[in-house]
Design an enzyme around this catalytic site. Structure first.
Site, PDB file in Angstrom:
ATOM      1  N   ASN A 282       0.821  -1.213   0.000  1.00 12.32           N
ATOM      2  CA  ASN A 282       0.000   0.000   0.000  1.00 12.32           C
ATOM      3  C   ASN A 282       0.860   1.271   0.000  1.00 12.32           C
ATOM      4  OD1 ASN A 282       1.042  -0.025   2.558  1.00 12.32           O
ATOM      5  ND2 ASN A 282      -0.915  -0.018   3.645  1.00 12.32           N
TER       6      ASN A 282
ATOM      7  N   GLU B 234       1.892   4.338   7.629  1.00  8.69           N
ATOM      8  CA  GLU B 234       0.783   3.817   6.836  1.00  8.69           C
ATOM      9  C   GLU B 234       0.030   4.961   6.142  1.00  8.69           C
ATOM     10  OE1 GLU B 234       0.465   0.748   6.208  1.00  8.69           O
ATOM     11  OE2 GLU B 234      -0.069  -0.491   7.922  1.00  8.69           O
TER      12      GLU B 234
ATOM     13  N   HIS C 148       3.431   1.878   2.067  1.00  6.96           N
ATOM     14  CA  HIS C 148       3.992   2.322   3.355  1.00  6.96           C
ATOM     15  C   HIS C 148       5.502   2.173   3.394  1.00  6.96           C
ATOM     16  CE1 HIS C 148       3.337  -1.927   5.204  1.00  6.96           C
ATOM     17  NE2 HIS C 148       4.636  -1.717   5.237  1.00  6.96           N
TER      18      HIS C 148
HETATM   19  C1  GLP Z   1       6.763  -4.316   6.680  1.00  8.85           C
HETATM   20  C2  GLP Z   1       7.814  -3.327   7.216  1.00  8.85           C
HETATM   21  C3  GLP Z   1       8.364  -2.437   6.135  1.00  8.85           C
HETATM   22  C4  GLP Z   1       8.651  -3.268   4.894  1.00  8.85           C
HETATM   23  C5  GLP Z   1       7.352  -3.770   4.335  1.00  8.85           C
HETATM   24  C6  GLP Z   1       7.523  -4.673   3.143  1.00  8.85           C
HETATM   25  O1  GLP Z   1       5.480  -4.058   7.170  1.00  8.85           O
HETATM   26  N1  GLP Z   1       7.374  -2.547   8.304  1.00  8.85           N
HETATM   27  O2  GLP Z   1       9.514  -1.766   6.596  1.00  8.85           O
HETATM   28  O3  GLP Z   1       9.295  -2.480   3.928  1.00  8.85           O
HETATM   29  O4  GLP Z   1       6.546  -4.384   5.305  1.00  8.85           O
HETATM   30  O5  GLP Z   1       7.896  -5.959   3.509  1.00  8.85           O
HETATM   31  P1  GLP Z   1       8.440  -7.042   2.526  1.00  8.85           P
HETATM   32  O6  GLP Z   1       9.827  -6.626   2.170  1.00  8.85           O
HETATM   33  O7  GLP Z   1       8.429  -8.316   3.326  1.00  8.85           O
HETATM   34  O8  GLP Z   1       7.544  -7.079   1.355  1.00  8.85           O
END
Ligand code: GLP
Length: 257
Positions: free
Chosen positions: A136, A143, A138
């Site tokens: 999304n 968020e 973030h």
């Molecule tokens: C999590 C973390 C983020 C991260 C994101 C993506 O919620 N808080 O810092 O960048 O999700 O995660 P992933 O790399 O596992 O797709």
């Protein structure tokens, strides 16, 4: 903005590790902002290998992680403290006292947040901030919402993030509903930002963030205002942004696949 489009996850990790290693060689006491999630795992593995071979040295590096789940003890298998120990800190010669991850179970949340920002500031800010991105848009746990929050703060996780992160817990119910996250000020004050993304699931978030309007509803869109942003994405994550002619003209784009 520099955008490196590479073949796949492996190449993304290689390129990202190379960029981080270069910064570490340039400044021995680098203040390095770190991220968690599946995206940087490969990068950390590469950095650990480089360190083992004596190519890079973490002994004077100071790190600040972006975030932590609120309510998880450091030892919890899904805590970001645990993640960082497992994937990086235990594998390189960093001094434990030089690693900073927001506390998951702080006695005083407000003071903890305030102290985190002050500590970053006292070291002159972050030199290089590594970022992943949520589906999304973030970054950290900033968020989508009405405003960009500057300071380290408690953030409620959105349903989209709870769904995405449930894969790492036994069930969605076990995913903590809140987190402590660095705010946009420390992130945007970083001298250099390195944003990583891999896979088609991130294509829309990357496109909206780097090519769409700058809005807190797509938190990573604020990165368009940073003047030293490096984006390393694989072919799948780049699918949509490559079609955005205007953004592509503005950015310096390097394709290597
Ligand atoms: C999590 C973390 C983020 C991260 C994101 C993506 O919620 N808080 O810092 O960048 O999700 O995660 P992933 O790399 O596992 O797709």
């Amino acid at each position: 903005m520099e955008i490196y489009v590479v073949k796949d996850y492996k190449e993304m990790s290689k390129k990202a590790a190379k960029i981080i290693a270069e910064e570490m060689k340039r400044k021995k006491d680098l203040v390095l902002g770190l991220a968690t999630g599946s995206t940087p795992e490969g990068t950390y593995a590469k950095l650990a290998k480089m360190c083992e071979k004596g190519k890079i040295d973490f002994s004077n590096v100071v790190t600040f992680n972006l975030d932590e789940y609120l309510g998880l003890e450091d030892e919890h298998e899904q805590s970001y403290h645990h993640f960082m120990d497992k994937h990086l800190f235990s594998k390189v010669n960093i001094k434990p006292k030089n690693t900073n991850v927001p506390a998951g179970c702080p006695k005083n949340i407000e003071k903890t947040c305030e102290k985190y920002d002050k500590k970053i500031e006292s070291l002159g800010g972050i030199d290089l901030q590594l970022l992943g991105i949520g589906n999304n848009g973030h970054i950290g746990f900033n968020e989508p919402g009405d405003v960009f929050i500057p300071e380290t703060h408690v953030a409620k996780l959105t349903e989209a993030t709870l769904d995405a992160n449930a894969r790492l817990f036994k069930s969605k119910d076990e995913v903590p509903k809140e987190s402590i996250t660095m705010g946009m000020k420390s992130i945007m004050n970083a001298k250099k930002i390195l944003l990583l993304a891999s896979g088609s699931g991130k294509a829309n978030a990357i496109c909206m963030s780097l090519s769409g309007p700058i809005t807190p509803w797509v938190p990573a869109s604020i990165l368009q205002l940073h003047n030293d942003l490096i984006v390393v994405i694989d072919e799948e994550a780049a699918q949509q942004i490559l079609e955005q002619k205007k953004t592509m003209q503005r950015a310096r784009v390097y394709k290597s696949y």
